[in-house]
Design a protein around this motif. Structure first.
Motif, mmCIF file in Angstrom:
data_model
loop_
_atom_site.group_PDB
_atom_site.id
_atom_site.type_symbol
_atom_site.label_atom_id
_atom_site.label_comp_id
_atom_site.label_asym_id
_atom_site.label_seq_id
_atom_site.Cartn_x
_atom_site.Cartn_y
_atom_site.Cartn_z
ATOM 1 N N SER B 104 40.248 7.526 0.577
ATOM 2 C CA SER B 104 39.355 8.381 1.362
ATOM 3 C C SER B 104 37.970 8.432 0.735
ATOM 4 O O SER B 104 36.967 8.571 1.432
ATOM 5 N N LEU B 105 37.918 8.301 -0.589
ATOM 6 C CA LEU B 105 36.617 8.290 -1.268
ATOM 7 C C LEU B 105 35.941 6.930 -1.142
ATOM 8 O O LEU B 105 34.740 6.832 -0.895
ATOM 9 N N LYS B 106 36.738 5.893 -1.277
ATOM 10 C CA LYS B 106 36.176 4.536 -1.276
ATOM 11 C C LYS B 106 35.563 4.193 0.079
ATOM 12 O O LYS B 106 34.570 3.471 0.149
ATOM 13 N N PHE B 107 36.172 4.686 1.165
ATOM 14 C CA PHE B 107 35.671 4.339 2.492
ATOM 15 C C PHE B 107 34.571 5.292 2.966
ATOM 16 O O PHE B 107 34.109 5.192 4.097
ATOM 17 N N ALA B 108 34.186 6.239 2.119
ATOM 18 C CA ALA B 108 33.146 7.184 2.512
ATOM 19 C C ALA B 108 31.778 6.704 2.023
ATOM 20 O O ALA B 108 31.667 6.123 0.953
ATOM 21 N N SER B 230 53.394 14.059 -6.332
ATOM 22 C CA SER B 230 54.766 13.842 -6.746
ATOM 23 C C SER B 230 55.053 12.356 -6.604
ATOM 24 O O SER B 230 54.163 11.587 -6.216
ATOM 25 N N GLU B 231 56.267 11.973 -6.870
ATOM 26 C CA GLU B 231 56.629 10.563 -6.791
ATOM 27 C C GLU B 231 56.279 10.001 -5.409
ATOM 28 O O GLU B 231 55.747 8.906 -5.279
ATOM 29 N N TRP B 232 56.586 10.793 -4.375
ATOM 30 C CA TRP B 232 56.410 10.234 -3.024
ATOM 31 C C TRP B 232 54.969 10.169 -2.536
ATOM 32 O O TRP B 232 54.683 9.476 -1.572
ATOM 33 N N SER B 233 54.048 10.869 -3.205
ATOM 34 C CA SER B 233 52.656 10.758 -2.730
ATOM 35 C C SER B 233 52.060 9.378 -3.050
ATOM 36 O O SER B 233 50.959 9.058 -2.624
ATOM 37 N N ARG B 234 52.837 8.566 -3.783
ATOM 38 C CA ARG B 234 52.399 7.169 -3.944
ATOM 39 C C ARG B 234 52.457 6.429 -2.605
ATOM 40 O O ARG B 234 51.780 5.431 -2.415
ATOM 41 N N ARG B 235 53.349 6.939 -1.724
ATOM 42 C CA ARG B 235 53.403 6.326 -0.396
ATOM 43 C C ARG B 235 52.425 7.088 0.507
ATOM 44 O O ARG B 235 52.793 7.979 1.269
ATOM 45 N N SER B 236 51.159 6.739 0.371
ATOM 46 C CA SER B 236 50.147 7.458 1.146
ATOM 47 C C SER B 236 48.954 6.555 1.362
ATOM 48 O O SER B 236 48.682 5.672 0.542
ATOM 49 N N ARG B 237 48.294 6.777 2.452
ATOM 50 C CA ARG B 237 47.079 5.985 2.659
ATOM 51 C C ARG B 237 46.119 6.698 3.596
ATOM 52 O O ARG B 237 46.473 7.674 4.264
ATOM 53 N N TYR B 238 44.896 6.171 3.608
ATOM 54 C CA TYR B 238 43.849 6.727 4.471
ATOM 55 C C TYR B 238 43.319 5.595 5.345
ATOM 56 O O TYR B 238 42.791 4.609 4.837
ATOM 57 N N LEU B 239 43.478 5.734 6.631
ATOM 58 C CA LEU B 239 43.002 4.712 7.575
ATOM 59 C C LEU B 239 41.793 5.267 8.315
ATOM 60 O O LEU B 239 41.877 6.345 8.915
ATOM 61 N N LYS B 240 40.708 4.527 8.250
ATOM 62 C CA LYS B 240 39.454 5.013 8.835
ATOM 63 C C LYS B 240 38.945 3.987 9.845
ATOM 64 O O LYS B 240 38.724 2.831 9.488
ATOM 65 N N ILE B 241 38.773 4.405 11.076
ATOM 66 C CA ILE B 241 38.295 3.508 12.130
ATOM 67 C C ILE B 241 36.863 3.907 12.479
ATOM 68 O O ILE B 241 36.576 5.070 12.762
ATOM 69 N N ALA B 252 37.670 7.950 14.173
ATOM 70 C CA ALA B 252 38.974 8.593 13.992
ATOM 71 C C ALA B 252 39.508 8.113 12.653
ATOM 72 O O ALA B 252 39.290 6.968 12.261
ATOM 73 N N SER B 253 40.192 9.005 11.954
ATOM 74 C CA SER B 253 40.839 8.593 10.705
ATOM 75 C C SER B 253 42.143 9.363 10.566
ATOM 76 O O SER B 253 42.334 10.392 11.223
ATOM 77 N N ALA B 254 43.002 8.826 9.716
ATOM 78 C CA ALA B 254 44.265 9.516 9.471
ATOM 79 C C ALA B 254 44.610 9.415 7.994
ATOM 80 O O ALA B 254 44.578 8.327 7.409
#
Lengths: 759, 339
Positions: B104-108, B230-241, B252-254
């Motif tokens: 989210s930071l890199k795409f801003a 937590s362990e599962w927040s490794r499975r996360s991403r930010y998609l920015k259109i 739109a982003s998610a």
């Protein structure tokens, strides 16, 4: 040699690095607003926030009371100053401080002059006005907008071109289309902001301002200020992007000059990005209806192009691109009609390939649709309709390498790998589309003067009042002089961008290289002639070489039999230290008044469709691949290939750079650029680079420019076709073609955005 | 430019004391005294006359080291308020534990802006609504009660979620979407001492008072942002259109984080950017996924739930289908991440 410096092919000059490259990349090039001026005061504009009405009261007291504010120039302070004129040198006839009428949003209502920029800016913010408002007409569909035929309204657009009986041919055509297209409002947004610095010394006025036409501005500013042009000097040594926006002078220049006279010190006014949208020119929105009829064999029999263009209420600015689209292919019959729609807007003006960008976009998008309707490969469709003569006047082309461009670009692009079926090509989640379009730009030249001095030590100075707008004209002028006088380019100094120099035409219409190089060539020939006469004369170092043909190389005069004499020795024989020649070039077909008009700042253009014997155009073919996410539909352009033929290429590096920049701009036109107008108020709302998007590096991947060799001795003595405005013509249509190929959606209104593809 | 006083306090309590002595009880966005850190948003708006503080309290000389540190311990990433966006985006452990934070930071913005902008300033950035940015238009957010020019004007960029009759301006930030998805907590210091605010409570819906944008008082300054992982927040991403590939705000982003049990969703965290007036947690979409096998159809059901209340206007209708597809794509791509 590398990608930026392509190896020269036939009839191409070396990729000499720009002579001013070092200055530019180290920040040492002096742009007009950077030039140091002693005791300068700062001016900031205050502008209207309505588009139509009259100023009933202007409130200046708060601004006057601001610490540091020196003066305010506003309505009524232009006594003795004539209003601007609309034309080649004047952007608009609107004199914003000459009366209280508001013609458009963001119109200048005052100039605040202060000791500091900050005080002037705050002063300008303190100015308010009461208006008697009227409902403005924003654009084509607005109530109160006035439409009229464009033909004859501007000296640049005398008549609609026609040939044969379109209606008859179209009605009987086996395959036909009838479609409408549109292009949005666009602003040049050069990174260098617009500015004026005015300095008086007694009766003499010097202006520092980025300008594409220092001679024209000198004359026009003198006329407005009612002073002798001899007393006006316009200085514009470097220009940080122009694209036409710095061609015509705007009302601000005289206002700043008046302010400087009033405060008795230099005044510098740098216009904000926002204010520039309204106080400078722009590319107005256009609409097109195109009808094409063809036989089942793909031969076009009927072509109609109707265009509508927005302009301001008082000024008939017209681009009228039908003169090019009407001559593009072997149509059989042609019908064209251009209309102007007057709305309450600032006056539009030249923007890179003014007629061709919108009109060829419409034509080429229609050609692609027609190829689809015929079930024919779009390249083949163009090949079938390649003309021997242009269809309007039946004149030959001085040269035309379009098919050659298509062949070379198609091969480099890998067009044969394209599956013509719509939506058939994919790469994972991405739809792949491939499209192509033709680029065309008229080849013109104008009268131009230049002075060339050669000294005994081989130093050369070239002086010409042309303008380095980023094209590399300084570099190619130096190349021409170096080549003709046989010296290394490092020994050539080029002075440009000053109305005190020999006059040159406006740097527009892609005429500069041809016009400037032809004048420099002529001056160099005169220098050579003097040297040759002296060298071969009785007392010369090459005495006795008779009528042998002489040339200059390596700072020597050489004979064809291999004898040579050092420059220094020739000068010694002549008993002089320098030769200086002043040359005036006028293109073939120039009127007897041509040179007089050059000095009057009204240089006439020749070439394009205006000449008697032939029509003169440069051509190119552009291929684009798009990738569209199959799900979220964002559009990306991973690669483009353009092949262009433009006569003699002076410098393959600067030529490639121009064409590449044009193609990149074409991506912007296809996918990003649009000035949004609030229709209720006739006001622009995205007046900055945050919301007026142009491509950034991440948007541009592979751009391959192919320079196709072409020899054309007919266009001008230098054999050069301008190419500065060629590269961005056709790109948007190629993108639209590729988007159709990827998705089956034919987008006819630019820009093409996610909005068009998501539902 | 209006003259203003530029204060440079050297510790947090001095900064708070300074602001407290000049705060006039108005919302921070309207107050005569304002904090400045990177200045990438405020300086712009001061030049445009949108923000007109008479006094700026610069936070860049504050001496507390924690303000510039990223500390990772016990399942929490603690970002000091003055950490620059670029630094946080480049941290390997942030990328590893919470990819969506880094993305989210890199795409801003641009690299230059990321090197200047502070994290706390970033989450407090103000809308880029064209009508807000230019002072000649009516705008309830800029001048309370003056009206809204965007409502019936050019509103392609505007919000479809969380709108009100007074304001439809989009919250454009990216980082905040990651923070609200991960249930971050901000540390705040003001004249009444310190407190913590759940990130989800930091921003306020426009309602009738779009000029009030956050729960912060004018004298309060954010000192840190705490992100539980937590362990599962490794499975996360930010998609920015967005319209162009870089340096543009989201259409739109998610922001998505998934706790998966095989193919089945144990827990989902979803935030949406570019489509709402504030950082937007899509709880209905999250609930729709819990206990479900995450396939295209489940993702589409969740996306429908996320946009069930959407109120598009004339030029931003496309944001509803685009927003849904962005979320679906983000869910599927997150599901397929190799972690």
């Amino acid at each position: 040699m590398n990608q930026a410096a392509p190896a020269p092919k036939e009839n191409m000059g070396n990729p000499i690095p720009r002579v001013d490259a070092g200055l530019k990349v180290t920040g040492q090039a002096g742009y007009p607003a950077d030039l140091a001026v002693a005791n300068v005061a700062y001016g900031v504009l205050a502008t209207s926030n309505i588009a139509k009405g009259r100023i009933s009261a202007l409130r200046l007291d708060k601004a006057r009371a601001m610490p540091g504010v020196l003066d305010i120039v506003s309505v009524g302070d232009m006594d003795g100053v004539d209003k601007p004129k609309f034309g080649n040198t004047g952007a608009s006839s609107i004199g914003p401080l000459h009366d209280r009428t508001i013609f458009h949003d963001g119109q200048i209502i005052a100039l605040v002059v202060a000791e500091t920029f900050e005080a002037a800016e705050e002063g300008a913010m303190q100015i308010s006005a009461d208006y008697t408002q009227e409902t403005p007409s924003a654009s084509f569909d607005s109530a109160g907008a006035e439409m009229e035929p464009a033909a004859g309204k501007s000296p640049l657009f005398k008549e609609d071109v026609n040939a044969g009986d379109f209606e008859a041919a179209y009605s009987t055509a086996a395959v036909k289309i009838d479609q409408t297209y549109s292009t949005p409002t666009q602003h040049h947004n050069p990174i260098e902001l617009f500015s004026t610095t005015a300095m008086w010394q007694g009766d003499k006025l010097t202006i520092y301002e980025p300008s594409q036409n220092v001679t024209g501005w000198k004359i026009e500013l003198a006329r407005q200020l009612n002073i002798d042009p001899v007393n006006v000097r316009i200085v514009s040594p470097y220009i940080g992007g122009a694209f036409g926006s710095k061609g015509p002078m705007t009302a601000r220049t005289a206002i700043v000059a008046v302010a400087a006279r009033r405060v008795r010190r230099p005044v510098r006014c740098v216009v904000s990005r926002m204010q520039a949208f309204n106080t400078q020119t722009y590319r107005a929105e256009t609409r097109h209806r195109i009808r094409i009829g063809a036989g089942k064999d793909g031969r076009i029999t009927a072509f109609a192009h109707e265009g509508w263009e927005v302009t301001s209420r008082p000024d008939p600015y017209v681009v009228g691109g039908t003169s090019a689209t009407g001559r593009m292919y072997d149509y059989g019959s042609v019908l064209t009609r251009v209309s102007l729609v007057h709305a309450d807007r600032n006056t539009p003006g030249y923007m890179r390939s003014p007629p061709e960008t919108p009109y060829v976009y419409a034509l080429e998008n229609a050609m692609d649709e027609m190829a689809v309707a015929l079930g024919m490969d779009p390249v083949q469709f163009r090949r079938i309709n390649e003309p021997q003569k242009e269809p309007i006047g039946g004149k030959p082309f001085s040269s035309r390498s379009l098919i050659n461009c298509y062949d070379q670009a198609a091969e480099a692009f890998g067009w044969s790998t394209r599956d013509p079926a719509v939506g058939s090509m994919r790469d994972g989640d991405w739809l792949v589309g491939m499209g192509c379009a033709t680029a065309i730009y008229p080849t013109a030249a104008a009268p131009c003067a230049a002075r060339v001095r050669l000294t005994a030590d081989g130093q050369v100075r070239v002086q010409c009042g042309s303008h380095e707008i980023g094209t590399g004209v300084r570099t190619v002028a130096a190349q021409m002089a170096a080549e003709r006088l046989g010296v290394d380019i490092d020994k050539v100094a080029v002075e440009m961008g000053d109305s005190a120099l020999p006059p040159a035409p406006v740097s527009g219409g892609s005429i500069s290289t041809a016009s400037v190089c032809s004048a420099v060539l002529k001056a160099c020939e005169a220098v050579r002639e003097k040297l040759f006469v002296a060298a071969a004369g009785n007392d010369g170092p090459l005495a006795g070489s008779g009528n042998a043909k002489l040339d200059m190389t390596n700072e020597k005069v050489v004979t064809e039999t291999g004898k040579s004499a050092k420059l220094a020795d020739v000068f010694k024989a002549m008993q002089i230290g320098a030769i200086e020649e002043y040359a005036e070039f006028a293109p073939n077909g120039s009127s007897p008044e041509a040179l007089k008009k050059l000095y009057a700042g009204q240089a006439e253009f020749h070439g394009g469709d205006q000449d008697k014997d032939s029509v003169k155009y440069a051509f190119g073919a552009e291929f684009v691949e798009v990738r569209i996410n199959s799900y979220t539909r964002e559009i990306r352009v991973p690669r483009m290939v353009g092949a262009f033929a433009a006569g003699r290429i002076m410098n393959t590096r600067t030529a490639r750079s121009q064409l590449m920049g044009g193609m990149i701009w074409g991506i912007g036109q296809a996918l990003h650029e649009a000035t949004e107008i609030d229709q209720r108020h006739a006001r622009y709302v995205n007046r900055d680079l945050q919301d007026y998007l142009v491509p950034v590096n991440a948007d541009i991947k592979a751009v391959d420019v192919i320079l196709v060799p072409e020899v054309d001795h007919e266009v001008n003595p230098a054999g050069v076709k301008g190419l500065g405005e060629l590269g961005n013509v056709g790109t948007a249509a190629a993108v639209a073609s590729a988007v159709y190929h990827a998705t089956g959606r034919r987008i006819r209104d630019l820009p093409i955005r996610i909005d068009d593809l998501i539902t | 430019m209006r003259p203003f006083v530029f204060e440079r306090p050297t510790n947090i309590s001095a900064a708070v004391a300074l602001v407290s002595s000049f705060a006039d009880g108005r919302a921070p966005t309207q107050a005569d005294v304002q904090f400045i850190a990177g200045g990438t948003n405020l300086a712009d708006y001061m030049k445009l006359g949108v923000a007109r503080p008479r006094r700026l309290v610069d936070l860049n000389d504050l001496s507390e080291p924690a303000l510039r540190q990223i500390r990772i311990s016990d399942g929490t990433i603690r970002f000091g308020a003055l950490v620059r966006m670029g630094e946080a985006a480049d941290r390997g452990d942030v990328k590893r534990h919470c990819p969506l934070l880094a993305e989210s930071l890199k795409f801003a913005a641009s690299a230059q802006i990321r090197n200047m902008a502070s994290l706390a300033g970033n989450v407090l950035q103000r809308t880029r609504c064209e009508y807000f940015r230019e002072t000649s238009w009516p705008c309830n957010k800029r001048v309370p009660g003056s009206g809204c020019a965007a409502m019936e004007g050019l509103n392609r960029q505007h919000a479809v979620l969380g709108t009100s009759d007074a304001c439809i301006a989009t919250y454009h930030g990216d980082f905040a979407q990651a923070l609200i998805a991960l249930d971050a907590v901000v540390d705040v210091e003001g004249r009444h001492g310190t407190r913590q605010i759940r990130f989800a409570k930091l921003h306020q819906l426009p309602g009738d008072t779009p000029d009030v944008e956050t729960d912060l008082a004018a004298d309060e300054v954010i000192t840190a942002i705490n992100v539980p992982f937590s362990e599962w927040s490794r499975r996360s991403r930010y998609l920015k259109i967005r319209d162009r590939e870089s340096y543009a705000f989201a259409l739109a982003s998610a922001a998505v984080a998934l706790d998966m049990d095989g193919d089945t969703v144990r827990q989902a965290r979803i935030a949406l950017g570019g489509v709402a007036t504030v950082p937007w947690r899509a709880r209905l979409a999250e609930e729709a996924l819990v206990g479900k096998r995450l396939d295209q159809s489940a993702a589409e059901t969740a996306a429908d739930a996320a946009f069930a209340e959407a109120k598009p206007r004339r030029h931003n209708e496309f944001k509803v289908p685009l927003g849904k597809r962005t979320l679906v794509r983000a869910l599927i791509e997150t599901r397929d991440m190799k972690v």
